[in-house]
Design an enzyme around this catalytic site. Structure first.
Site, PDB file in Angstrom:
ATOM      1  N   MET A   1       0.863  -1.179   0.000  1.00  0.00           N
ATOM      2  CA  MET A   1       0.000   0.000   0.000  1.00  0.00           C
ATOM      3  C   MET A   1       0.903   1.233   0.000  1.00  0.00           C
ATOM      4  O   MET A   1       1.698   1.410   0.918  1.00  0.00           O
ATOM      5  CB  MET A   1      -0.906  -0.029   1.230  1.00  0.00           C
ATOM      6  CG  MET A   1      -1.837   1.146   1.367  1.00  0.00           C
ATOM      7  SD  MET A   1      -3.114   0.861   2.644  1.00  0.00           S
ATOM      8  CE  MET A   1      -2.114   0.605   4.103  1.00  0.00           C
TER       9      MET A   1
ATOM     10  N   TYR B   1       1.327   3.354  12.765  1.00  0.00           N
ATOM     11  CA  TYR B   1       1.010   3.127  11.355  1.00  0.00           C
ATOM     12  C   TYR B   1      -0.422   2.669  11.117  1.00  0.00           C
ATOM     13  O   TYR B   1      -1.116   2.284  12.034  1.00  0.00           O
ATOM     14  CB  TYR B   1       2.041   2.247  10.665  1.00  0.00           C
ATOM     15  CG  TYR B   1       2.190   0.809  11.043  1.00  0.00           C
ATOM     16  CD1 TYR B   1       3.335   0.118  10.654  1.00  0.00           C
ATOM     17  CD2 TYR B   1       1.217   0.096  11.716  1.00  0.00           C
ATOM     18  CE1 TYR B   1       3.502  -1.215  10.948  1.00  0.00           C
ATOM     19  CE2 TYR B   1       1.375  -1.234  12.015  1.00  0.00           C
ATOM     20  CZ  TYR B   1       2.518  -1.893  11.629  1.00  0.00           C
ATOM     21  OH  TYR B   1       2.662  -3.221  11.928  1.00  0.00           O
ATOM     22  N   GLU B   2      -0.833   2.796   9.837  1.00  0.00           N
ATOM     23  CA  GLU B   2      -2.230   2.627   9.411  1.00  0.00           C
ATOM     24  C   GLU B   2      -3.160   3.587  10.152  1.00  0.00           C
ATOM     25  O   GLU B   2      -4.320   3.276  10.395  1.00  0.00           O
ATOM     26  CB  GLU B   2      -2.696   1.178   9.611  1.00  0.00           C
ATOM     27  CG  GLU B   2      -1.832   0.141   8.927  1.00  0.00           C
ATOM     28  CD  GLU B   2      -1.621   0.421   7.446  1.00  0.00           C
ATOM     29  OE1 GLU B   2      -2.454   1.102   6.828  1.00  0.00           O
ATOM     30  OE2 GLU B   2      -0.608  -0.044   6.899  1.00  0.00           O
ATOM     31  N   GLY B   3      -2.663   4.762  10.463  1.00  0.00           N
ATOM     32  CA  GLY B   3      -3.459   5.765  11.156  1.00  0.00           C
ATOM     33  C   GLY B   3      -3.135   5.776  12.629  1.00  0.00           C
ATOM     34  O   GLY B   3      -3.340   4.782  13.329  1.00  0.00           O
TER      35      GLY B   3
END
Length: 607
Positions: free
Chosen positions: A161, A442-444
């Site tokens: 991603m 990570y990932e928000g």
């Protein structure tokens, strides 16, 4: 230390709390039996314990290496990934239409936890690949699906991603990577992406990058972002690999932890490869809807990162508990002839039980969420699908935020249990702490999860999901009160759980009411309390599941089927109520004072 998958607790939670029977009764799961689920979990445990767990320490000390655009993964990773692929683990919960096994998320979540606990650095590669598969399954064209999904399910290719750029971290409105349309319908991408997990490696034939970029005439801001498939090697119509694309790994990041996972800086359109200048990419869906599509992958990844938090907690707990039983230090509080194992000391017991309670609470919450996801997709009743969809969406930021923040606390406590030896790298306790520290980022970040939790999950429906859950939790508290009134051997513990759960629900409702009441008049005060509210929700919902676990243990006692495991589980639930649930009241108090706290925030930090 040797990792052992917590299969007994996993089985208990998925059967007693997460309604495995109800999930297996859903349309499409009729051929999946409880015996099959047990067999999958047993084989998963065997595989990760033997093939993956031994790589954890080596991945930390001998991480991925970069040389002239190529990355060699840590010794043993490539062979282990080949075994992972051959075992069919990548396709465990993906659709059979493309070669997956089609098992419920409720089965996939424990398998994912186990592999993450065995080696977080290794597991990041299949985690991102899962997200790419899910995104293409949802919004890819039939051709894109047939070309890219089966090789990823087979483990021959992996996925990534690509969001972050040097100037665009969480604020994707600043994204600058460009995508120019070509006459043949493809695009040429140019730009730089950073923090790309497994953006380059030697474990698979091809890497499928999902990349956010802007077309030349795209609107400004997030509304002008499109999503593209950019493979490392181009793919011919028959699925064979073609020319090397213009995607180049410029370097690897030097990180605090997860050293075995290569975190790449990728250059698109730098004139490398065999296709000329500009990386060849293929539009996913429609132009300018890229962020919408990427959120499919991000939501899958956010839940998966929450599972990683549970996994890291379990690994740190196992190591700390083993060390505490072996380490002789000091005399017993009541006196002893010689030194005793430190597990006998009250404060070490407090730390270990805090680790255990938080780990099992977070696991229970995550698995209950997984069951809601399965029901939201497959339940025969549209109303039940809708109810479970709202429930799962509500839980995802809590699973991600609470479980990952908890993992840092648990890993830190693990270091503390080791004492000075915990600060020494050779024991391995420090690795768990270093690895865990990335999870709330990570990932928000936790703040991003919390803002989503309030803005999209609480305020959007006027708190309907939260209020419905509060009613269910109160019903559990009443069950505890009724059980305590029977004057059994565990009456005091049951009464404690009922009392503490009731007060925690009060705090949960008071905080939620404050946020709903002030969302329009004092928005900054509301979002000053966003992370505390997220953590409050995690504390209360995990505590609710621990209370339900205690009631299930009572049923086993009454039926004569209780084991030592059930007695330990009950005791852990009592400890959670006594030592963790009181956090809800302090978190709520901080939220309720948000308006005043916000008024002093800028002067306090000199903003």
């Amino acid at each position: 230390m040797t990792y052992r998958a917590p299969t007994q607790d996993i089985r208990f939670i998925i059967k007693e709390l997460a309604d495995l029977d109800g999930v297996l009764a859903l349309p499409g799961f009729e051929e999946i039996t409880e015996d099959l689920v047990d067999a999958v979990l047993e084989e998963n445990a065997r595989f990760v314990e033997q093939a993956i767990a031994p790589l954890n320490r080596q991945g930390d000390t001998s991480g991925a290496k970069w040389s002239d655009g190529k990355v060699a993964t840590s010794p043993g990773f490539k062979q282990a990934f080949n075994e992972f692929a051959q075992g069919g683990w990548q396709g465990l919960q993906h659709e059979q239409e493309w070669g997956g096994q089609g098992l419920p998320k409720l089965v996939g979540a424990p398998a994912s936890e186990n592999i993450n606990a065995a080696s977080l650095a290794f597991s990041l590669c299949p985690l991102l690949t899962d997200g790419v598969i899910e995104a293409l399954t949802t919004v890819g064209t039939p051709k894109q699906q047939s070309l890219f999904i089966p090789p990823m399910l087979e483990g021959r290719w992996t996925g990534t991603m690509n969001l972050t750029e040097p100037q665009a971290g969480s604020d994707l409105a600043l994204l600058a990577t460009r995508a120019a349309r070509q006459d043949d319908g493809s695009y040429r991408l140019s730009g730089q992406k950073i923090f790309i997990t497994y953006g380059e490696h030697d474990m698979a034939e091809n890497i499928v990058h999902l990349v956010l970029a802007r077309t030349p005439d795209a609107p400004k801001g997030v509304k002008g972002i499109s999503l593209f498939i950019v493979p490392k090697y181009l793919v011919d119509d028959d699925g064979s690999l073609g020319a090397r694309n213009d995607v180049w790994c410029a370097s690897l990041e030097h990180k605090l932890g997860i050293h075995g996972s290569p975190t790449a800086v990728l250059l698109y359109g730098s004139g490398k490869g065999d296709v000329g200048e500009g990386a060849v990419g293929y539009l996913v869906g429609e132009e300018n809807r890229g962020l919408e599509y990427m959120f499919i992958m991000m939501n899958a990844a956010r839940y998966a990162v929450g599972i990683q938090g549970v996994a890291l907690s379990e690994r740190a707990l196992q190591q700390a508990a083993a060390y505490a039983r072996e380490r002789l230090q000091g005399q017993a509080l009541e006196g002893s002839e010689g030194p005793v194992a430190i597990v006998d000391h009250p404060d070490v017991q407090r730390m270990l039980l805090t680790m255990k309670a938080l780990t099992e609470g977070a696991r229970s919450l995550a698995y209950v969420a997984a069951a809601a996801c399965d029901k939201s997709r497959r339940h025969a009743d549209p109303a039940e699908r809708a109810r479970n969809k709202a429930l799962y969406e509500y839980y995802v930021p809590v699973v991600k935020g609470f479980s990952t923040e908890t993992s840092v606390e648990v890993a830190s406590l693990g270091v503390q249990v080791h004492g000075g030896m915990g600060f020494i790298e050779e024991t391995g306790a420090a690795q768990h702490y270093r690895d865990a520290r990335i999870l709330p980022i990570y990932e928000g970040t936790t703040a991003i999860q919390a803002n989503d939790f309030i803005g999209r999950k609480l305020l959007r429906d006027g708190g309907a999901v939260a209020k419905a859950l509060a009613q269910e939790m109160r019903a559990t508290a009443q069950q505890l009160e009724q059980a305590a009134a029977n004057d059994g051997a565990d009456a005091e513990g049951l009464a404690l759980m009922a009392r503490r759960l009731g007060r925690a629900i009060d705090a949960y409702e008071q905080a939620g009411g404050f946020l709903l009441a002030n969302a329009r008049s004092d928005l900054r005060a509301v979002f000053m309390g966003s992370v505390p509210y997220l953590m409050l929700a995690g504390v209360v919902h995990a505590g609710w599941q621990m209370a339900r676990a205690a009631l299930a243990c009572l049923e086993h006692e009454a039926a004569g089927t209780a084991t030592q495991f059930h007695r330990q589980k009950f005791a852990t639930a009592v400890f959670y109520a006594a030592h963790v649930l009181p956090r809800a009241e302090s978190l709520s108090a901080a939220i309720l004072e948000g308006g005043l706290a916000n008024r002093y925030a800028s002067p306090a930090i000199g903003a």
